[in-house]
Write an enzyme that holds these catalytic residues in place. Structure first.
Site, mmCIF file in Angstrom:
data_model
loop_
_atom_site.group_PDB
_atom_site.id
_atom_site.type_symbol
_atom_site.label_atom_id
_atom_site.label_comp_id
_atom_site.label_asym_id
_atom_site.label_seq_id
_atom_site.Cartn_x
_atom_site.Cartn_y
_atom_site.Cartn_z
ATOM 1 N N HIS A 178 7.775 4.767 0.972
ATOM 2 C CA HIS A 178 8.158 4.430 0.553
ATOM 3 C C HIS A 178 8.970 4.046 -0.520
ATOM 4 O O HIS A 178 9.915 4.155 -0.954
ATOM 5 C CB HIS A 178 6.931 3.096 0.421
ATOM 6 N N LYS A 224 10.737 7.205 10.457
ATOM 7 C CA LYS A 224 8.963 6.692 10.814
ATOM 8 C C LYS A 224 8.973 5.682 11.208
ATOM 9 O O LYS A 224 8.418 6.135 12.620
ATOM 10 C CB LYS A 224 8.237 6.468 9.375
ATOM 11 N N TYR A 262 1.075 -0.760 -0.009
ATOM 12 C CA TYR A 262 -0.124 -0.206 -0.931
ATOM 13 C C TYR A 262 0.955 1.173 0.101
ATOM 14 O O TYR A 262 1.087 1.876 0.982
ATOM 15 C CB TYR A 262 -1.259 -0.257 0.784
ATOM 16 N N GLN A 269 11.764 0.514 15.263
ATOM 17 C CA GLN A 269 12.436 -0.531 14.989
ATOM 18 C C GLN A 269 13.610 -0.458 13.685
ATOM 19 O O GLN A 269 14.682 -1.343 13.524
ATOM 20 C CB GLN A 269 10.876 -0.792 13.582
HETATM 21 P P1 AMP Z 1 5.790 -0.171 5.870
HETATM 22 O O1 AMP Z 1 5.789 -0.973 4.695
HETATM 23 O O2 AMP Z 1 4.897 0.273 6.687
HETATM 24 O O3 AMP Z 1 6.381 -1.670 7.126
HETATM 25 O O4 AMP Z 1 7.122 0.318 5.614
HETATM 26 C C1 AMP Z 1 8.478 -0.337 4.970
HETATM 27 C C2 AMP Z 1 9.207 1.299 5.290
HETATM 28 O O5 AMP Z 1 8.716 2.660 5.118
HETATM 29 C C3 AMP Z 1 9.639 1.257 6.770
HETATM 30 O O6 AMP Z 1 11.128 1.050 6.956
HETATM 31 C C4 AMP Z 1 8.918 2.184 7.306
HETATM 32 O O7 AMP Z 1 10.317 2.832 8.375
HETATM 33 C C5 AMP Z 1 9.151 3.496 5.904
HETATM 34 N N1 AMP Z 1 8.326 3.963 6.005
HETATM 35 C C6 AMP Z 1 6.858 4.271 6.004
HETATM 36 N N2 AMP Z 1 6.536 5.139 6.394
HETATM 37 C C7 AMP Z 1 7.248 6.291 5.958
HETATM 38 C C8 AMP Z 1 7.414 7.777 5.468
HETATM 39 N N3 AMP Z 1 5.979 8.451 6.167
HETATM 40 N N4 AMP Z 1 8.778 8.315 6.032
HETATM 41 C C9 AMP Z 1 9.861 7.545 5.322
HETATM 42 N N5 AMP Z 1 9.758 5.591 5.568
HETATM 43 C C10 AMP Z 1 8.218 5.380 5.662
#
Ligand code: AMP
Length: 284
Positions: free
Chosen positions: A43, A155, A38, A159
């Site tokens: 991302h 963000k 999504y 993690q």
């Molecule tokens: P997720 O799909 O939420 O597991 O996120 C995948 C990667 O994208 C993780 O490393 C998150 O930290 C990064 N991420 C999610 N949202 C943001 C954002 N707003 N800015 C920068 N990186 C992000």
């Protein structure tokens, strides 16, 4: 799919199997961007950074059941693989790795990676088992893809610290690149979960980052003062219910050091039924 292996073409290669992924990963140096899909600008910023730095860019999309607790949003987590593929390709991905749950966790799967001391504070207190799920799936992805670099977002600050520690402790031969948080124009940190917010909640959610920025802009590095500044700023937004706010040493997540180190000010808050997290780093 297999006829494409050996050629990095203009096309986006979509891989589902572990062995297929391993074979594609012969193209090096390789950057891995692990996600739950999504995709949004947050991302995409990671994918673009990987594109700048690596010959081959692999984006994984896997909604990892291990990192969701009972009653959390695993089932309803938003999914749109076709849109994700289009966005990932434009941002510069060469391949998408989208395994089924059974491909990563076959019958009899029994191993867990724990990062003690990091997994059990902050988000780990609120979401028991969450970080064991994160560490376990990332250990698997690192072993399957063996990237030179892995890109993650600030963000999810805890993690990033946890994964950095796992990489060091278990000697994964990868460099972790942590990229800045991408925000909406009103400051809300981009998140796939923002899709859950209705219009009124979406407007109210901007108070979260405003509160963090207001605390940072006090110029204080005192943990109590920073936490209090966030609480105070959120009082005026009844739709945002603070779960926790905490100031920690940004590198270790331990207590703030009196004289050195950056401070991570992080929080979780509920806006209606949606749980959001955000943070700022305060330099001295
Ligand atoms: P997720 O799909 O939420 O597991 O996120 C995948 C990667 O994208 C993780 O490393 C998150 O930290 C990064 N991420 C999610 N949202 C943001 C954002 N707003 N800015 C920068 N990186 C992000």
């Amino acid at each position: 799919m297999f006829d494409k292996i050996g050629v990095v073409s203009d096309e986006l290669v979509v891989l589902g199997g572990v062995e297929e992924m391993r074979a594609f990963a012969a193209h090096r140096p390789l950057g891995l961007v692990p996600t739950m899909g999504y995709l949004h600008e947050g991302h995409l910023s990671l994918i673009r950074r990987a594109r700048e730095e690596c010959a081959t860019v692999v984006v994984s999309i896997f909604v990892n059941p291990l990192q969701f607790g009972p009653g959390e949003d695993f089932e309803r987590y938003p999914r749109d693989p076709e849109r994700d593929a289009a966005l990932a390709k434009v941002a510069g991905a060469d391949a998408l790795f989208m395994p089924e749950v059974a491909a990563l966790y076959p019958e009899g799967f029994a191993t867990e990676v724990r990062v003690r001391g990091v997994e059990d504070i902050l988000e780990g207190t609120a979401r028991p088992g969450h970080f064991a799920g994160v560490a376990t799936v990332l250990a698997k992805l690192l072993n399957i893809v063996v990237p030179e670099r892995m890109y993650m977002g600030q963000k999810d600050a805890q993690q990033a610290v946890l994964v950095g520690r796992m990489i060091r402790d278990l000697n994964f031969p990868v460099r972790l690149v942590v990229c800045p948080t991408v925000r909406e124009p009103d400051g809300l940190a981009m998140s796939s979960r923002n899709a859950y917010l209705d219009a009124e909640e979406r407007a109210a959610a901007a108070a979260i980052s405003r509160a963090l920025f207001a605390a940072r802009d006090t110029g204080s590095v005192d943990p109590d003062a920073l936490e209090e500044a966030v609480r105070e700023a959120l009082v005026s937004e009844p739709l945002v219910v603070l779960e926790y706010v905490s100031a920690n040493d940004a590198a270790t997540l331990g207590p703030v050091k009196p004289k050195t180190g950056e401070v991570l000010l992080s929080l979780a808050a509920h806006v209606g039924k949606t749980r959001l997290i955000d943070n700022v780093v305060i330099k001295r």
